[in-house]
Scaffold this active site. Structure first.
Site, mmCIF file in Angstrom:
data_model
loop_
_atom_site.group_PDB
_atom_site.id
_atom_site.type_symbol
_atom_site.label_atom_id
_atom_site.label_comp_id
_atom_site.label_asym_id
_atom_site.label_seq_id
_atom_site.Cartn_x
_atom_site.Cartn_y
_atom_site.Cartn_z
ATOM 1 N N GLY A 29 15.515 28.935 43.712
ATOM 2 C CA GLY A 29 15.902 27.524 43.776
ATOM 3 C C GLY A 29 15.023 26.789 44.771
ATOM 4 O O GLY A 29 14.254 27.393 45.523
ATOM 5 N N SER A 30 15.194 25.474 44.790
ATOM 6 C CA SER A 30 14.269 24.652 45.581
ATOM 7 C C SER A 30 14.385 24.910 47.083
ATOM 8 O O SER A 30 13.377 24.933 47.798
ATOM 9 C CB SER A 30 14.485 23.173 45.267
ATOM 10 O OG SER A 30 15.823 22.805 45.536
ATOM 11 N N ALA A 82 22.561 27.424 47.437
ATOM 12 C CA ALA A 82 23.823 27.453 46.676
ATOM 13 C C ALA A 82 24.042 26.078 46.068
ATOM 14 O O ALA A 82 23.462 25.083 46.522
ATOM 15 C CB ALA A 82 24.993 27.817 47.582
ATOM 16 N N ASP A 83 24.888 26.040 45.048
ATOM 17 C CA ASP A 83 25.217 24.759 44.417
ATOM 18 C C ASP A 83 26.446 24.128 45.039
ATOM 19 O O ASP A 83 26.589 22.915 45.054
ATOM 20 C CB ASP A 83 25.412 24.966 42.917
ATOM 21 C CG ASP A 83 24.169 25.556 42.295
ATOM 22 O OD1 ASP A 83 23.081 25.015 42.555
ATOM 23 O OD2 ASP A 83 24.266 26.583 41.613
ATOM 24 N N GLY A 97 20.183 27.341 38.761
ATOM 25 C CA GLY A 97 18.804 27.706 38.392
ATOM 26 C C GLY A 97 18.748 28.888 37.437
ATOM 27 O O GLY A 97 17.671 29.273 36.987
ATOM 28 N N GLU A 103 20.511 37.267 41.975
ATOM 29 C CA GLU A 103 20.927 36.740 43.291
ATOM 30 C C GLU A 103 22.164 37.477 43.791
ATOM 31 O O GLU A 103 22.269 37.813 44.968
ATOM 32 C CB GLU A 103 21.236 35.241 43.184
ATOM 33 C CG GLU A 103 19.999 34.394 42.999
ATOM 34 C CD GLU A 103 20.304 32.921 42.750
ATOM 35 O OE1 GLU A 103 19.422 32.102 43.005
ATOM 36 O OE2 GLU A 103 21.420 32.598 42.289
HETATM 37 C C1 A5P Z 1 19.570 29.605 41.394
HETATM 38 O O1 A5P Z 1 20.067 30.348 40.325
HETATM 39 C C2 A5P Z 1 20.690 29.002 42.148
HETATM 40 O O2 A5P Z 1 21.742 29.859 42.460
HETATM 41 C C3 A5P Z 1 20.224 28.269 43.377
HETATM 42 O O3 A5P Z 1 20.310 29.053 44.535
HETATM 43 C C4 A5P Z 1 21.081 27.095 43.544
HETATM 44 O O4 A5P Z 1 21.106 26.436 42.307
HETATM 45 C C5 A5P Z 1 20.587 26.150 44.646
HETATM 46 O O5 A5P Z 1 19.390 25.590 44.246
HETATM 47 P P1 A5P Z 1 18.705 24.409 45.067
HETATM 48 O O6 A5P Z 1 18.311 24.980 46.377
HETATM 49 O O7 A5P Z 1 17.531 24.041 44.214
HETATM 50 O O8 A5P Z 1 19.704 23.317 45.186
#
Ligand code: A5P
Length: 216
Positions: A29-30, A82-83, A97, A103
């Site tokens: 993720g970003s 995390a979301d 993501g 993960e």
């Molecule tokens: C990836 O699968 C996700 O679990 C990410 O860790 C989560 O979506 C957070 O992503 P961002 O850092 O891009 O918000």
């Protein structure tokens, strides 16, 4: 302060906890990607275990040494985004993501998991966003119907052009939270991360807060 600056502040604080000699789970993720870039600047003597093919590619480009979870079944630390994060419990929703399975495998193998978020992700109670559910591709319509029958209002991610995970599975975004849905046939894993985060670093404008999970 914009969202990227907050992600960077949280990532910088998490990276401070990485020491030479550690085996570190590298999230996806970003926010995790910002952390990777900051980490690589230090030229650390660590071994990274990536949680997605995308993270692996980026980490290699940045010159980090990588290994697999099979090489290192126990990790010192995992860092990830995390979301959503629930205040108090530090339970998480992850998987926007699509990397949730690896993960979760990496987080479960780590002695500590540090999560990096901006304050928009912090909630009193998880919910109000889709819960990503990784399902087996073979027979997915049947699994989706089972999720529907369980009242989870699932939507296949990608619709006509389904999103395929690194493990070759599909993602159904469910619109209800239910820890029991993992028991449904065809479900591989869900984005509910319960009791896995040891510490959450939350960047707010002007301040970085560190939240630690209390033993339950
Ligand atoms: C990836 O699968 C996700 O679990 C990410 O860790 C989560 O979506 C957070 O992503 P961002 O850092 O891009 O918000």
């Amino acid at each position: 302060m914009d969202r990227d600056a907050l992600k960077r502040a949280a990532a910088a604080r998490a990276v401070e906890e990485i020491r030479d000699g550690m085996v570190v789970g590298l999230g996806s993720g970003s926010t995790a990607e910002i952390a990777l870039a900051l980490l690589a600047e230090r030229k650390p003597k660590i071994v990274g275990v990536p949680t997605s093919e995308r993270t692996a590619r980026l980490a290699r480009q940045l010159g980090l040494t990588l290994a697999s979870l099979d090489d290192h079944p126990v990790l010192d630390l995992a860092i990830d985004g995390a979301d959503q994060v629930e205040r108090g419990t530090l339970d998480l929703i992850k998987g926007l993501g699509g990397a949730l399975l690896r993960e979760k495998l990496v987080a479960s193998a780590a002695r500590r998991m540090i999560v990096m978020v901006d304050d928009s992700k912090l909630v009193d109670r998880l919910g109000g966003i889709a819960l990503p559910v990784e399902i087996v591709a073979w027979g997915w319509r049947s699994t989706l119907a089972r999720l529907e029958g369980a009242g989870l209002q699932p939507a296949l991610r990608g619709g006509g052009q389904p999103f395929v995970t690194d493990g070759g599975n599909l993602i159904a975004d469910a619109h209800a939270l239910d820890a029991r849905l993992r028991a449904l046939t065809g479900v591989v894993e869900t984005g509910l991360f319960l009791g896995l985060a040891s510490r959450v670093i939350v960047a707010t404008p002007g301040r970085v807060k560190v939240l630690d999970r209390c033993a339950r």
